[in-house]
Design an enzyme around this catalytic site. Structure first.
Site, PDB file in Angstrom:
ATOM      1  N   ALA A 153       0.831  -1.206   0.000  1.00  0.00           N
ATOM      2  CA  ALA A 153       0.000   0.000   0.000  1.00  0.00           C
ATOM      3  C   ALA A 153       0.867   1.258   0.000  1.00  0.00           C
ATOM      4  O   ALA A 153       0.554   2.238  -0.694  1.00  0.00           O
ATOM      5  CB  ALA A 153      -0.931  -0.007   1.208  1.00  0.00           C
ATOM      6  N   TYR A 154       1.945   1.232   0.758  1.00  0.00           N
ATOM      7  CA  TYR A 154       2.850   2.384   0.795  1.00  0.00           C
ATOM      8  C   TYR A 154       3.484   2.616  -0.576  1.00  0.00           C
ATOM      9  O   TYR A 154       3.500   3.752  -1.077  1.00  0.00           O
ATOM     10  CB  TYR A 154       3.925   2.144   1.848  1.00  0.00           C
ATOM     11  CG  TYR A 154       4.982   3.226   1.919  1.00  0.00           C
ATOM     12  CD1 TYR A 154       4.671   4.489   2.398  1.00  0.00           C
ATOM     13  CD2 TYR A 154       6.289   2.972   1.515  1.00  0.00           C
ATOM     14  CE1 TYR A 154       5.644   5.483   2.470  1.00  0.00           C
ATOM     15  CE2 TYR A 154       7.270   3.952   1.588  1.00  0.00           C
ATOM     16  CZ  TYR A 154       6.939   5.201   2.052  1.00  0.00           C
ATOM     17  OH  TYR A 154       7.900   6.179   2.118  1.00  0.00           O
TER      18      TYR A 154
END
Length: 245
Positions: A153-154
């Site tokens: 996600a990052y």
């Protein structure tokens, strides 16, 4: 703007970590600096005091990077204090790690608000305000290449940062403003080292051919290059990672 006019920078997330090191590096290059913070006013004021103690000029400004009104006010303050704006460095960001299968979607939303919307809001203000001969510098991550598990996600949020950065560089055709992103690799910050045992740190340090972790000063050197002499580097992602990827 003439060549002897002092340059002015705004660094989001400038009160700590890599951001503070960037503030201090740009101040050593003679720039007046707006030190942005989101929540820790005391730390921002410490950073301002450190710059002033070395004979530099700095002012603390606050606001949620994802709030366009707060950031407009922050830009206004820097322009009012120092007479204009030449360099915007957007180091503000958050990193919440989890395998994609188990990620709390509230964490996804938090990262996207700060990392994507926040970068967009700051870039939008910068595109409207930075003077000719200036530079806009966003922050990505080398994990977009490294594909470490739990960083999905990052890394996705930073992939979006790269996309908007490279497009903005083309949109500012004719304005003599460069737009680039710095993508650090493993860097020995307090945030990075937290929760890692020595074996994990040693493994990451050996990953680069230079066989060490990066330092905030290493990253700040890349920012200073893009903010100053690198006028022919534009629309690029500069991977600042010692050759790890």
């Amino acid at each position: 703007m003439t060549n002897n006019t002092p340059r002015v920078a705004l660094v989001t997330g400038g009160s700590g970590g890599i951001g503070r090191t960037v503030v201090e590096r740009l101040a050593r290059d003679g720039m007046a600096v707006g030190v942005h913070y989101a929540g820790n006013k005391a730390r921002a004021e410490e950073t301002v005091a450190a710059v002033q103690a070395l004979g530099g000029r700095a002012v603390a400004v606050s606001g949620d990077v994802a709030d366009e009104h707060a950031m407009s006010d922050a830009f206004d303050t820097v322009e009012r204090e120092f007479g204009g704006l030449d360099v915007v460095v957007n180091t503000a960001g958050i990193m919440l790690l989890s395998p994609i299968a188990t990620l709390d979607l509230d964490d996804l939303d938090r990262m996207h608000r700060t990392n994507i919307r926040g970068t967009f809001v700051v870039s939008q203000q910068a595109a409207r305000r930075v003077r000719r001969g200036g530079a806009i510098i966003n922050f990505s991550t080398s994990v977009t290449r490294l594909q470490f598990p739990a960083y999905g996600a990052y890394a996705a949020s930073k992939g979006a940062v790269e996309a908007m950065t490279l497009i903005l560089a083309r949109e500012l055709r004719g304005k003599d403003i460069t737009v680039n992103a710095v993508a650090p690799g493993p860097t020995a910050t307090e945030l990075f080292l937290d929760g890692k045992d020595q074996a994990a740190i040693d493994t990451l340090a050996k990953a680069a051919p230079l066989e060490r972790l990066g330092t905030p000063e290493d990253v700040a050197e890349s920012v200073a290059f893009l903010a100053g002499p690198a006028r022919w580097v534009n629309g690029q992602v500069l991977y600042t990672n010692g050759g790890v990827a």
